[in-house]
Design a protein around this motif. Structure first.
Motif, PDB file in Angstrom:
ATOM      1  N   ALA A 140       0.826  -1.210   0.000  1.00 19.35           N
ATOM      2  CA  ALA A 140       0.000   0.000   0.000  1.00 19.35           C
ATOM      3  C   ALA A 140       0.857   1.256   0.000  1.00 19.35           C
ATOM      4  CB  ALA A 140      -0.940  -0.005   1.201  1.00 19.35           C
ATOM      5  N   GLU A 141       1.897   1.273   0.864  1.00 17.73           N
ATOM      6  CA  GLU A 141       2.773   2.449   0.928  1.00 17.73           C
ATOM      7  C   GLU A 141       3.575   2.616  -0.364  1.00 17.73           C
ATOM      8  OE1 GLU A 141       2.530   0.042   3.183  1.00 17.73           O
ATOM      9  OE2 GLU A 141       2.891   0.776   5.234  1.00 17.73           O
ATOM     10  N   ALA A 142       4.023   1.475  -0.929  1.00 17.43           N
ATOM     11  CA  ALA A 142       4.782   1.538  -2.178  1.00 17.43           C
ATOM     12  C   ALA A 142       3.917   2.084  -3.313  1.00 17.43           C
ATOM     13  CB  ALA A 142       5.315   0.156  -2.540  1.00 17.43           C
ATOM     14  N   LEU A 143       2.700   1.595  -3.405  1.00 15.29           N
ATOM     15  CA  LEU A 143       1.798   2.073  -4.465  1.00 15.29           C
ATOM     16  C   LEU A 143       1.505   3.557  -4.318  1.00 15.29           C
ATOM     17  CD1 LEU A 143      -0.669  -0.935  -4.708  1.00 15.29           C
ATOM     18  CD2 LEU A 143       0.700  -0.004  -6.588  1.00 15.29           C
ATOM     19  N   GLN A 144       1.377   4.010  -3.092  1.00 14.65           N
ATOM     20  CA  GLN A 144       1.141   5.435  -2.853  1.00 14.65           C
ATOM     21  C   GLN A 144       2.316   6.266  -3.377  1.00 14.65           C
ATOM     22  OE1 GLN A 144       0.992   6.658   1.314  1.00 14.65           O
ATOM     23  NE2 GLN A 144      -0.608   8.139   0.837  1.00 14.65           N
ATOM     24  N   ASP A 145       3.537   5.797  -3.111  1.00 16.06           N
ATOM     25  CA  ASP A 145       4.716   6.509  -3.602  1.00 16.06           C
ATOM     26  C   ASP A 145       4.786   6.479  -5.122  1.00 16.06           C
ATOM     27  OD1 ASP A 145       5.584   7.271  -1.120  1.00 16.06           O
ATOM     28  OD2 ASP A 145       7.233   5.824  -0.987  1.00 16.06           O
ATOM     29  N   TYR A 146       4.582   5.295  -5.709  1.00 15.48           N
ATOM     30  CA  TYR A 146       4.660   5.191  -7.172  1.00 15.48           C
ATOM     31  C   TYR A 146       3.585   6.056  -7.842  1.00 15.48           C
ATOM     32  CZ  TYR A 146       7.988   1.256  -7.234  1.00 15.48           C
ATOM     33  OH  TYR A 146       9.106   0.470  -7.122  1.00 15.48           O
ATOM     34  N   GLN A 147       2.402   6.115  -7.236  1.00 15.77           N
ATOM     35  CA  GLN A 147       1.329   6.936  -7.799  1.00 15.77           C
ATOM     36  C   GLN A 147       1.723   8.411  -7.787  1.00 15.77           C
ATOM     37  OE1 GLN A 147      -1.815   5.603  -9.038  1.00 15.77           O
ATOM     38  NE2 GLN A 147      -1.657   7.631  -9.980  1.00 15.77           N
ATOM     39  N   ARG A 148       2.344   8.847  -6.694  1.00  8.95           N
ATOM     40  CA  ARG A 148       2.795  10.247  -6.609  1.00  8.95           C
ATOM     41  C   ARG A 148       3.853  10.549  -7.658  1.00  8.95           C
ATOM     42  NH1 ARG A 148       4.967  11.880  -1.063  1.00  8.95           N
ATOM     43  NH2 ARG A 148       5.316  13.821  -2.202  1.00  8.95           N
ATOM     44  N   VAL A 149       4.768   9.591  -7.875  1.00  2.00           N
ATOM     45  CA  VAL A 149       5.797   9.781  -8.892  1.00  2.00           C
ATOM     46  C   VAL A 149       5.164   9.959 -10.260  1.00  2.00           C
ATOM     47  CG1 VAL A 149       7.735   8.694 -10.102  1.00  2.00           C
ATOM     48  CG2 VAL A 149       7.583   8.538  -7.619  1.00  2.00           C
ATOM     49  N   ALA A 150       4.174   9.109 -10.578  1.00  5.63           N
ATOM     50  CA  ALA A 150       3.500   9.209 -11.877  1.00  5.63           C
ATOM     51  C   ALA A 150       2.772  10.542 -12.025  1.00  5.63           C
ATOM     52  CB  ALA A 150       2.523   8.053 -12.047  1.00  5.63           C
ATOM     53  N   GLU A 151       2.225  11.049 -10.932  1.00  7.12           N
ATOM     54  CA  GLU A 151       1.539  12.341 -10.977  1.00  7.12           C
ATOM     55  C   GLU A 151       2.530  13.494 -11.115  1.00  7.12           C
ATOM     56  OE1 GLU A 151      -0.592  12.223  -7.328  1.00  7.12           O
ATOM     57  OE2 GLU A 151      -2.146  10.846  -8.075  1.00  7.12           O
ATOM     58  N   MET A 152       3.699  13.358 -10.477  1.00 10.86           N
ATOM     59  CA  MET A 152       4.694  14.422 -10.517  1.00 10.86           C
ATOM     60  C   MET A 152       5.490  14.423 -11.815  1.00 10.86           C
ATOM     61  SD  MET A 152       5.949  13.944  -6.569  1.00 10.86           S
ATOM     62  CE  MET A 152       7.329  15.091  -6.577  1.00 10.86           C
ATOM     63  N   ALA A 153       5.605  13.261 -12.446  1.00 10.24           N
ATOM     64  CA  ALA A 153       6.349  13.153 -13.714  1.00 10.24           C
ATOM     65  C   ALA A 153       5.473  12.452 -14.752  1.00 10.24           C
ATOM     66  CB  ALA A 153       7.647  12.394 -13.497  1.00 10.24           C
ATOM     67  N   PRO A 154       4.366  13.089 -15.155  1.00 13.74           N
ATOM     68  CA  PRO A 154       3.381  12.420 -16.009  1.00 13.74           C
ATOM     69  C   PRO A 154       3.880  12.079 -17.407  1.00 13.74           C
ATOM     70  CG  PRO A 154       2.868  14.749 -15.802  1.00 13.74           C
ATOM     71  CD  PRO A 154       3.957  14.466 -14.823  1.00 13.74           C
ATOM     72  N   GLU A 155       4.933  12.750 -17.877  1.00 16.69           N
ATOM     73  CA  GLU A 155       5.445  12.473 -19.216  1.00 16.69           C
ATOM     74  C   GLU A 155       6.706  11.606 -19.193  1.00 16.69           C
ATOM     75  OE1 GLU A 155       3.773  13.097 -22.023  1.00 16.69           O
ATOM     76  OE2 GLU A 155       2.238  13.724 -20.586  1.00 16.69           O
TER      77      GLU A 155
END
Length: 475
Positions: A304-319
């Motif tokens: 759960a914590e890992a997915l939260q971090d990965y989701q934030r990365v995808a939002e911060m670096a969408p391209e």
């Protein structure tokens, strides 16, 4: 990993800002703005340095200090982003600064030479490096240079010589720069980097240690030696160097990230998570630290914590396609196959030639009931003699290649490639067995996968995650 070198003007004090507009009084406001631009540049806030310089140039288009500052910042930005147009704009500003200053300040040639050397890399044209070398040599002929100015120009000529693949000349320039100016930080660091590329590991370590001895209070020196030690598998020593860099500067982000990465490479994911959390406390916008912490958390089965971090990365670096791919891997490991399918599709949308994602997209599609044959028809129709490893992994999942044939398809000659491919093969065979409710057999293959000891591979991490969730030992 983050290795830092001194940017081309970091060792310089910018030339006097007063009386720069050809007899006109620009007023105190513009002088203050130039000082702010100078400060922004020193703090590596290059966009702000450009914006502040623009304010001055809007009122005084021939202000050579503002042109020099904007040119320097644009060159640095162009190097960071690989943007040839930005580099060219910086070079043009430097050229105009030289023209409008009229007295030939040696410092003003530095962004021009530095920019041309890096333009040679970006545009793959050695002629640019030759131009940089020629200009450096012409300025070096002057007899009015201070020791520092001479050292800076020798350093820049060395950069050009490196692009021209004249290693002997580059090494001579760097050593001469140090002889002329013994505390020339950039030359010392460049000489160590040069040794790392061209000499034995022992000689390179000695070179990095020489920098540490010469600049014991400089966190960059410790960080860079730590990175080389890490590259040589000397993880414990590398962590000591990163820790020393942090002691010298508690806000030195690269050393925090490198220490976290070193712990991760050493297999201590808990220590890696703690180290990377320190970085994010200082600067929550550090995408690299966030991504590495996500991996550390995933390795500890903190899905759960890992997915939260990965989701934030995808939002911060969408391209960034890897931000979506990494999210997809985490979603796949945790059983969110529909989410993984979407993430892998996003990665391929941004970078269609990211072929290593295809077997994972297929595995997600099969499990999420989203498989469409046309997505893989080109691989299905490919003659057997033309198939590569990715094709074989796809065809295995489609039932057109059996497990033994998949294992035999691993690279026969390249030891490293073979190890990586076998790691992937064992993982995907295990996943197919699990899909057929043969968990005991799947566990045996996952254990084979992790024997590769290749924690950078997604298949390795997936096998570790699968074993932990099955209750089996990872030993």
């Amino acid at each position: 990993m983050f290795r830092l070198t001194t940017c081309f003007t970091a060792m310089l004090m910018l030339v006097g800002i007063a009386n720069t507009t050809f007899g006109q009084d620009p007023g105190p406001d513009l002088e203050a703005v130039k000082e702010q631009a100078d400060d922004a540049y020193r703090q590596r806030n290059f966009p702000q340095a450009i914006q502040l310089s623009n304010q001055v140039l809007a009122k005084q288009p021939q202000d050579h200090v503002a042109l020099y500052l904007r040119g320097s910042a644009q060159v640095e930005m162009g190097i960071l982003t690989g943007d040839a147009d930005m580099l060219r704009r910086g070079i043009a500003d430097a050229r105009n600064a030289i023209r409008f200053e009229e007295n030939g300040k040696p410092e003003y040639y530095l962004p021009y030479i530095y920019g041309m050397s890096h333009l040679a890399d970006v545009e793959e044209k050695k002629a640019h490096a030759q131009t940089a070398k020629t200009v450096a040599e012409s300025v070096l002929e002057r007899e009015d240079l201070t020791a520092e100015q001479q050292a800076n120009l020798l350093y820049q000529r060395a950069q050009a010589n490196m692009r021209l693949q004249d290693n002997a000349a580059a090494e001579r320039d760097l050593k001469q720069a140090i002889q002329v100016s013994p505390k020339h930080t950039a030359a010392h660091m460049a000489l160590a980097e040069f040794a790392a590329r061209t000499k034995s590991p022992a000689e390179a370590i000695a070179a990095f240690s020489s920098v540490v001895q010469s600049f014991p209070e400089n966190p960059v020196a410790w960080n860079n030696r730590g990175m080389f030690l890490q590259s040589q598998g000397k993880t414990a020593e590398a962590i000591q160097d990163f820790t020393q860099a942090i002691k010298l500067n508690g806000r030195f982000i690269p050393a925090y990230i490198n220490r976290g990465f070193a712990h991760l490479e050493a297999g201590d994911s808990a220590a890696a998570e703690a180290a990377l959390s320190e970085v994010l406390t200082i600067d929550p916008s550090q995408v690299g630290a966030l991504s590495l912490r996500a991996t550390a958390r995933l390795n500890q089965n903190k899905a759960a914590e890992a997915l939260q971090d990965y989701q934030r990365v995808a939002e911060m670096a969408p391209e960034n396609p890897m931000s979506h791919a990494d999210l997809g891997f985490a979603q796949f490991f945790s059983g969110d196959f529909a989410g993984a399918f979407d993430s892998f599709n996003n990665a391929l949308r941004i970078q269609p030639d990211m072929r290593f994602v295809l077997p994972w997209k297929l595995a997600s599609a099969i499990r999420a009931s989203k498989y469409q044959q046309q997505d893989y028809q080109a691989i299905i129709s490919k003659p057997a003699e033309s198939r590569d490893w990715i094709d074989t992994l796809v065809l295995f999942q489609l039932g057109q290649v059996d497990a033994q044939s998949l294992l035999k398809a691993a690279h026969p000659d390249d030891k490293d490639a073979r190890a990586a491919q076998l790691c992937e093969a064992y993982y995907f065979i295990g996943m197919e067995l699990l899909r057929r409710d043969r968990q005991k057999d799947a566990v045996a293959y996952w254990k084979q996968s992790i024997r590769s000891e290749l924690p950078r591979l997604s298949a390795y991490r997936g096998a570790v995650f699968a074993l932990k969730n099955s209750g089996a030992s990872t030993q």
